[in-house]
Design a protein around this motif. Structure first.
Motif, PDB file in Angstrom:
ATOM      1  N   ALA A 254       1.263  -1.485  -0.131  1.00  0.00           N
ATOM      2  CA  ALA A 254       0.029   0.143   0.113  1.00  0.00           C
ATOM      3  C   ALA A 254       0.850   1.155   0.255  1.00  0.00           C
ATOM      4  N   HIS A 255       1.732   0.817   1.782  1.00  0.00           N
ATOM      5  CA  HIS A 255       2.624   2.668   0.634  1.00  0.00           C
ATOM      6  C   HIS A 255       3.653   2.908  -0.521  1.00  0.00           C
ATOM      7  N   SER A 256       3.648   1.497  -0.722  1.00  0.00           N
ATOM      8  CA  SER A 256       3.966   1.552  -1.946  1.00  0.00           C
ATOM      9  C   SER A 256       3.795   2.103  -3.640  1.00  0.00           C
ATOM     10  N   ILE A 257       2.335   1.245  -3.700  1.00  0.00           N
ATOM     11  CA  ILE A 257       1.798   2.008  -4.451  1.00  0.00           C
ATOM     12  C   ILE A 257       0.942   3.360  -4.488  1.00  0.00           C
TER      13      ILE A 257
ATOM     14  N   VAL B   1      -8.330  -1.625 -10.009  1.00  0.00           N
ATOM     15  CA  VAL B   1      -8.591  -2.723  -9.378  1.00  0.00           C
ATOM     16  C   VAL B   1      -6.769  -3.721  -9.044  1.00  0.00           C
ATOM     17  N   LEU B   2      -7.109  -4.176  -7.959  1.00  0.00           N
ATOM     18  CA  LEU B   2      -5.750  -4.959  -6.984  1.00  0.00           C
ATOM     19  C   LEU B   2      -6.145  -6.361  -7.904  1.00  0.00           C
ATOM     20  N   PHE B   3      -4.593  -6.485  -9.132  1.00  0.00           N
ATOM     21  CA  PHE B   3      -4.791  -7.944  -9.490  1.00  0.00           C
ATOM     22  C   PHE B   3      -4.452  -8.808  -8.742  1.00  0.00           C
ATOM     23  N   GLY B   4      -4.349 -10.393  -8.478  1.00  0.00           N
ATOM     24  CA  GLY B   4      -3.520 -10.941  -7.339  1.00  0.00           C
ATOM     25  C   GLY B   4      -3.136 -12.533  -8.583  1.00  0.00           C
ATOM     26  N   PRO B   5      -2.515 -12.683  -8.806  1.00  0.00           N
ATOM     27  CA  PRO B   5      -2.393 -13.965  -9.906  1.00  0.00           C
ATOM     28  C   PRO B   5      -1.860 -15.435  -8.550  1.00  0.00           C
ATOM     29  N   ALA B   6      -3.142 -16.336  -8.779  1.00  0.00           N
ATOM     30  CA  ALA B   6      -2.736 -17.304  -7.918  1.00  0.00           C
ATOM     31  C   ALA B   6      -1.692 -18.098  -7.885  1.00  0.00           C
ATOM     32  N   TYR B   7      -1.190 -18.650  -6.875  1.00  0.00           N
ATOM     33  CA  TYR B   7      -1.563 -18.495  -5.784  1.00  0.00           C
ATOM     34  C   TYR B   7      -1.461 -17.609  -5.078  1.00  0.00           C
TER      35      TYR B   7
ATOM     36  N   HIS C  22      -5.574   2.690   5.797  1.00  0.00           N
ATOM     37  CA  HIS C  22      -4.299   3.466   6.176  1.00  0.00           C
ATOM     38  C   HIS C  22      -4.531   4.529   4.851  1.00  0.00           C
ATOM     39  N   TYR C  23      -5.522   4.793   4.233  1.00  0.00           N
ATOM     40  CA  TYR C  23      -5.597   5.336   3.345  1.00  0.00           C
ATOM     41  C   TYR C  23      -7.400   6.269   2.999  1.00  0.00           C
ATOM     42  N   ASN C  24      -7.922   5.713   2.791  1.00  0.00           N
ATOM     43  CA  ASN C  24      -9.481   5.417   3.526  1.00  0.00           C
ATOM     44  C   ASN C  24      -9.528   5.515   1.764  1.00  0.00           C
ATOM     45  N   LEU C  25      -9.582   4.660   0.750  1.00  0.00           N
ATOM     46  CA  LEU C  25      -9.197   4.537  -0.797  1.00  0.00           C
ATOM     47  C   LEU C  25      -9.576   2.742   0.069  1.00  0.00           C
ATOM     48  N   ASN C  26     -11.252   2.982  -1.009  1.00  0.00           N
ATOM     49  CA  ASN C  26     -12.067   1.142  -1.424  1.00  0.00           C
ATOM     50  C   ASN C  26     -11.811   0.567  -2.148  1.00  0.00           C
ATOM     51  N   ILE C  27     -10.777   0.108  -2.401  1.00  0.00           N
ATOM     52  CA  ILE C  27      -9.946  -0.438  -3.866  1.00  0.00           C
ATOM     53  C   ILE C  27     -10.923  -2.164  -4.175  1.00  0.00           C
ATOM     54  N   PRO C  28     -11.067  -2.420  -4.801  1.00  0.00           N
ATOM     55  CA  PRO C  28     -12.158  -3.737  -5.030  1.00  0.00           C
ATOM     56  C   PRO C  28     -10.339  -4.378  -5.928  1.00  0.00           C
ATOM     57  N   TYR C  29     -10.715  -6.028  -5.879  1.00  0.00           N
ATOM     58  CA  TYR C  29      -9.282  -6.685  -6.226  1.00  0.00           C
ATOM     59  C   TYR C  29     -10.251  -7.977  -6.909  1.00  0.00           C
ATOM     60  N   ALA C  30      -9.363  -8.165  -7.687  1.00  0.00           N
ATOM     61  CA  ALA C  30      -9.543  -9.288  -8.939  1.00  0.00           C
ATOM     62  C   ALA C  30      -8.515 -10.759  -8.512  1.00  0.00           C
ATOM     63  N   PHE C  31      -8.865 -11.747  -9.265  1.00  0.00           N
ATOM     64  CA  PHE C  31      -7.685 -12.619  -9.434  1.00  0.00           C
ATOM     65  C   PHE C  31      -8.184 -13.692  -9.970  1.00  0.00           C
ATOM     66  N   ASN C  32      -7.342 -14.850 -10.453  1.00  0.00           N
ATOM     67  CA  ASN C  32      -7.373 -15.903 -11.647  1.00  0.00           C
ATOM     68  C   ASN C  32      -7.939 -16.884 -10.727  1.00  0.00           C
ATOM     69  N   ARG C  33      -8.621 -18.031 -11.594  1.00  0.00           N
ATOM     70  CA  ARG C  33      -8.703 -19.235 -11.418  1.00  0.00           C
ATOM     71  C   ARG C  33      -7.151 -20.252 -12.240  1.00  0.00           C
ATOM     72  N   LYS C  34      -6.642 -20.978 -11.538  1.00  0.00           N
ATOM     73  CA  LYS C  34      -6.019 -21.694 -12.262  1.00  0.00           C
ATOM     74  C   LYS C  34      -7.030 -23.019 -12.790  1.00  0.00           C
TER      75      LYS C  34
END
Length: 213
Positions: A53-56, A65-71, A87-99
């Motif tokens: 989060a700090h780096s972003i 959107v944040l994307f997290g590759p499986a797994y 910490h930054y009051n940002l309501n950011i959604p996320y997604a990830f893929n299925r293998k």
């Protein structure tokens, strides 16, 4: 360098970062190894989410959107989303893929936020040759989304097999920026200041000469 040092200290304490002889997925014999899977407690994942989060926020990159590759990218994306909110009051959604493909119920290759026409940050733990990142890029591009950047904990900065997919290829050909908490150079700089760990530097430098970009 303070926050980089903090991350390396944290990784050593949790034994996620080790020195020795390790065979990588690529078949290379590496003098060091980073296993983010060992950062598996609630306290650990909260800390990891904060590093991302700090780096972003520091990067000032625009994204939706944040994307997290499986797994391994899945808990990283969740933890970072929570850290951005807390910490930054940002309501950011996320997604990830299925293998594995799913033919019933909630079908499709992705779980979470719909990413079509969205700006995406890819979050992964380690980047070596870039092969796994290319796979994530392909998944996201098929969904009609735009990649803002790639964030990783450790960038090993190594050549791809037969130089087909290196970090430089990602940066220059695809224009995707890769931002890491630490790189192999940061690790070597850290070792220079530690009398006990300094002995590992020659092996890391030799490995870097052979496989580094």
């Amino acid at each position: 360098m303070d926050w980089k040092k903090e991350f390396i200290d944290f990784s050593f304490k949790k034994k996620a970062l080790k020195f020795g002889t390790f065979k990588l997925k690529s078949g290379r014999s590496s003098p060091y190894f980073f296993n983010s899977g060992l950062l598996s407690t609630g306290k650990d994942i909260i800390k990891i989410g904060l590093f991302y989060a700090h780096s972003i926020i520091a990067s000032k990159i625009k994204f939706d959107v944040l994307f997290g590759p499986a797994y391994k990218g899945i808990p990283i994306a969740v933890a970072t989303s929570i850290a951005l909110k807390n910490h930054y009051n940002l309501n950011i959604p996320y997604a990830f893929n299925r293998k594995e493909s799913k033919k019933h119920g909630e079908q499709g290759d992705l779980i979470g936020e719909k990413i079509h026409n969205k700006k995406i940050i890819i979050l992964d733990d380690v980047i070596t040759s870039g092969t796994a990142i290319h796979h994530s890029i392909e998944i996201i591009e098929k969904q009609g989304a735009q990649i803002s950047s790639v964030f990783v904990l450790l960038d090993r900065k190594e050549k791809g097999k037969r130089n087909l997919c290196t970090i430089n290829h990602l940066k220059n050909q695809k224009s995707y920026e890769i931002i890491s908490i630490i790189t192999i150079e940061d690790l070597i700089s850290y070792l220079l200041e530690d009398k006990t760990l300094k002995k590992h530097i020659p092996d890391l430098v030799q490995y870097r000469k052979k496989y580094g970009i």
